[in-house]
Design a protein around this motif. Structure first.
Motif, PDB file in Angstrom:
ATOM      1  N   HIS A 130      -5.823  -2.824 -11.481  1.00  0.00           N
ATOM      2  CA  HIS A 130      -5.338  -1.980 -10.391  1.00  0.00           C
ATOM      3  C   HIS A 130      -4.305  -1.002 -10.959  1.00  0.00           C
ATOM      4  O   HIS A 130      -3.297  -1.419 -11.517  1.00  0.00           O
ATOM      5  CB  HIS A 130      -4.667  -2.806  -9.293  1.00  0.00           C
ATOM      6  N   ARG A 131      -4.571   0.306 -10.804  1.00  0.00           N
ATOM      7  CA  ARG A 131      -3.619   1.336 -11.227  1.00  0.00           C
ATOM      8  C   ARG A 131      -3.172   2.084  -9.979  1.00  0.00           C
ATOM      9  O   ARG A 131      -3.908   2.894  -9.422  1.00  0.00           O
ATOM     10  CB  ARG A 131      -4.262   2.313 -12.205  1.00  0.00           C
ATOM     11  N   ALA A 194      -6.393   6.400 -11.724  1.00  0.00           N
ATOM     12  CA  ALA A 194      -5.777   5.545 -10.706  1.00  0.00           C
ATOM     13  C   ALA A 194      -6.857   4.938  -9.825  1.00  0.00           C
ATOM     14  O   ALA A 194      -7.913   5.535  -9.607  1.00  0.00           O
ATOM     15  CB  ALA A 194      -4.806   6.354  -9.853  1.00  0.00           C
ATOM     16  N   THR A 195      -6.573   3.745  -9.330  1.00  0.00           N
ATOM     17  CA  THR A 195      -7.476   3.113  -8.368  1.00  0.00           C
ATOM     18  C   THR A 195      -6.984   3.253  -6.937  1.00  0.00           C
ATOM     19  O   THR A 195      -7.783   3.193  -6.003  1.00  0.00           O
ATOM     20  CB  THR A 195      -7.645   1.616  -8.687  1.00  0.00           C
ATOM     21  N   HIS A 196      -5.677   3.451  -6.749  1.00  0.00           N
ATOM     22  CA  HIS A 196      -5.098   3.545  -5.411  1.00  0.00           C
ATOM     23  C   HIS A 196      -3.881   4.473  -5.444  1.00  0.00           C
ATOM     24  O   HIS A 196      -3.203   4.583  -6.464  1.00  0.00           O
ATOM     25  CB  HIS A 196      -4.632   2.177  -4.896  1.00  0.00           C
ATOM     26  N   ALA A 197      -3.603   5.096  -4.308  1.00  0.00           N
ATOM     27  CA  ALA A 197      -2.372   5.862  -4.114  1.00  0.00           C
ATOM     28  C   ALA A 197      -1.605   5.262  -2.943  1.00  0.00           C
ATOM     29  O   ALA A 197      -2.206   4.846  -1.944  1.00  0.00           O
ATOM     30  CB  ALA A 197      -2.687   7.330  -3.834  1.00  0.00           C
ATOM     31  N   VAL A 198      -0.276   5.217  -3.070  1.00  0.00           N
ATOM     32  CA  VAL A 198       0.576   4.662  -2.017  1.00  0.00           C
ATOM     33  C   VAL A 198       1.778   5.578  -1.824  1.00  0.00           C
ATOM     34  O   VAL A 198       2.078   6.423  -2.670  1.00  0.00           O
ATOM     35  CB  VAL A 198       1.058   3.238  -2.365  1.00  0.00           C
ATOM     36  N   LEU A 205       5.148  -3.092  -3.942  1.00  0.00           N
ATOM     37  CA  LEU A 205       5.487  -4.263  -4.754  1.00  0.00           C
ATOM     38  C   LEU A 205       5.729  -5.477  -3.858  1.00  0.00           C
ATOM     39  O   LEU A 205       5.180  -6.564  -4.097  1.00  0.00           O
ATOM     40  CB  LEU A 205       6.721  -3.988  -5.609  1.00  0.00           C
ATOM     41  N   ASP A 206       6.541  -5.301  -2.821  1.00  0.00           N
ATOM     42  CA  ASP A 206       6.828  -6.413  -1.909  1.00  0.00           C
ATOM     43  C   ASP A 206       5.556  -6.911  -1.231  1.00  0.00           C
ATOM     44  O   ASP A 206       5.345  -8.114  -1.078  1.00  0.00           O
ATOM     45  CB  ASP A 206       7.843  -5.980  -0.848  1.00  0.00           C
ATOM     46  N   ALA A 207       4.692  -5.978  -0.824  1.00  0.00           N
ATOM     47  CA  ALA A 207       3.455  -6.351  -0.140  1.00  0.00           C
ATOM     48  C   ALA A 207       2.503  -7.096  -1.072  1.00  0.00           C
ATOM     49  O   ALA A 207       1.836  -8.052  -0.652  1.00  0.00           O
ATOM     50  CB  ALA A 207       2.774  -5.108   0.427  1.00  0.00           C
ATOM     51  N   ILE A 208       2.435  -6.660  -2.327  1.00  0.00           N
ATOM     52  CA  ILE A 208       1.565  -7.335  -3.297  1.00  0.00           C
ATOM     53  C   ILE A 208       2.044  -8.757  -3.556  1.00  0.00           C
ATOM     54  O   ILE A 208       1.248  -9.694  -3.626  1.00  0.00           O
ATOM     55  CB  ILE A 208       1.506  -6.526  -4.608  1.00  0.00           C
ATOM     56  N   VAL A 209       3.350  -8.926  -3.687  1.00  0.00           N
ATOM     57  CA  VAL A 209       3.913 -10.262  -3.891  1.00  0.00           C
ATOM     58  C   VAL A 209       3.621 -11.153  -2.691  1.00  0.00           C
ATOM     59  O   VAL A 209       3.263 -12.330  -2.830  1.00  0.00           O
ATOM     60  CB  VAL A 209       5.434 -10.175  -4.145  1.00  0.00           C
ATOM     61  N   GLU A 210       3.742 -10.596  -1.507  1.00  0.00           N
ATOM     62  CA  GLU A 210       3.593 -11.383  -0.279  1.00  0.00           C
ATOM     63  C   GLU A 210       2.137 -11.706   0.033  1.00  0.00           C
ATOM     64  O   GLU A 210       1.808 -12.836   0.436  1.00  0.00           O
ATOM     65  CB  GLU A 210       4.207 -10.615   0.898  1.00  0.00           C
ATOM     66  N   ASN A 211       1.236 -10.736  -0.157  1.00  0.00           N
ATOM     67  CA  ASN A 211      -0.134 -10.884   0.338  1.00  0.00           C
ATOM     68  C   ASN A 211      -1.228 -10.799  -0.720  1.00  0.00           C
ATOM     69  O   ASN A 211      -2.408 -10.966  -0.396  1.00  0.00           O
ATOM     70  CB  ASN A 211      -0.402  -9.817   1.407  1.00  0.00           C
ATOM     71  N   GLY A 212      -0.867 -10.512  -1.966  1.00  0.00           N
ATOM     72  CA  GLY A 212      -1.872 -10.315  -3.006  1.00  0.00           C
ATOM     73  C   GLY A 212      -2.261  -8.853  -3.107  1.00  0.00           C
ATOM     74  O   GLY A 212      -2.152  -8.094  -2.128  1.00  0.00           O
ATOM     75  N   LEU A 217      -3.082  -3.528  -0.936  1.00  0.00           N
ATOM     76  CA  LEU A 217      -3.556  -2.167  -1.181  1.00  0.00           C
ATOM     77  C   LEU A 217      -4.502  -1.690  -0.091  1.00  0.00           C
ATOM     78  O   LEU A 217      -4.537  -0.498   0.236  1.00  0.00           O
ATOM     79  CB  LEU A 217      -4.222  -2.091  -2.554  1.00  0.00           C
ATOM     80  N   LYS A 218      -5.244  -2.604   0.496  1.00  0.00           N
ATOM     81  CA  LYS A 218      -6.096  -2.232   1.628  1.00  0.00           C
ATOM     82  C   LYS A 218      -5.248  -1.748   2.792  1.00  0.00           C
ATOM     83  O   LYS A 218      -5.618  -0.810   3.521  1.00  0.00           O
ATOM     84  CB  LYS A 218      -6.954  -3.423   2.049  1.00  0.00           C
ATOM     85  N   GLN A 219      -4.088  -2.340   2.964  1.00  0.00           N
ATOM     86  CA  GLN A 219      -3.202  -1.992   4.085  1.00  0.00           C
ATOM     87  C   GLN A 219      -2.363  -0.746   3.812  1.00  0.00           C
ATOM     88  O   GLN A 219      -2.067   0.015   4.733  1.00  0.00           O
ATOM     89  CB  GLN A 219      -2.272  -3.165   4.389  1.00  0.00           C
TER      90      GLN A 219
END
Length: 231
Positions: A130-131, A194-198, A205-212, A217-219
């Protein structure tokens, strides 16, 4: 959470829930990679790869101006001029070995790219699963400007990336190598760098730690408006 003991280290490692976090922490040098940084990153990913308590790895920056501006060219130049070419050869060997390790890593490897990423910074991020780039991210391979070549596996990857344009392009790899073209989020998604833009690095970072990574990234990811300039 476990953290690096020394908060002044050029790379900080920690475990947040089930995520191994590697934070680049050399802001005055825009996180340019030196041998100590390569060693810390390599040890962390090796230790976490077979650790069943770690599900994913995230590479992050403590400096919003730069994810990583590349390899430490000053380190290389100074040691070449002082006659210690072997030290420089060892540095590049360690860096390229790390790039290869990241390209074959067993677990999700997420890079959150905020600010500049060039050269060696792409070497530690482009080969992961994931980039993720922010609106502030920009990337290039400017090695041609110093008489070097497109290294750290980017020439290999650039010929094979598909991105949102839907097909690979060896011509794209050649264009990057010759021009050092600077890409922003739309170009990076279109090319496949890149695979995703945010919108925000800390939020994702917080969302990835919390939900994977995949759920977060879907959210939180989005597609920039308009056509990519590279198109």
């Amino acid at each position: 959470m476990t953290k690096s003991v020394d908060s002044t280290a050029p790379v900080l490692t920690s475990v947040r829930q089930r995520t191994g976090v590697i934070e680049l922490n050399r802001p005055k040098a825009l996180n340019s990679l030196n041998p100590e940084m390569i060693d810390i990153i390599a040890k962390a990913v090796k230790n976490w790869e077979d650790d069943d308590s770690i599900d994913q790895i995230v590479l992050y920056t403590t400096n919003p101006k730069a994810f990583c501006a590349g390899g430490d060219v000053r380190f290389a130049r100074d040691n070449i001029l002082s006659g210690d070419a072997q030290l420089v050869d060892d540095f590049f060997a360690a860096e390229y070995t790390l790039n290869g390790k990241l390209a074959t890593y067993k677990k999700p490897l997420v890079s959150i790219i905020d600010g500049v990423v060039m050269g060696g910074g792409l070497g530690i991020s482009l080969h992961g699963s994931h980039r993720v780039v922010t609106e502030n991210a920009f990337a290039s391979m400017p090695e041609m400007a110093i008489g070097y070549f497109t290294d750290v596996g980017v020439a290999h990857a650039a010929q094979r990336m598909v991105g949102t344009r839907g097909q690979a392009s060896p011509a794209l790899a050649k264009y990057w190598a010759i021009t050092g073209y600077r890409m922003y989020a739309a170009d990076m998604l279109w090319s496949g760098l890149a695979t995703h833009a945010v919108q925000d690095a800390e939020t994702i970072l917080d969302a990835i730690v919390e939900n994977g990574a995949d759920t977060a990234l879907k959210q939180h990811s989005y597609v920039p408006d308009g056509e990519a300039p590279l198109a």
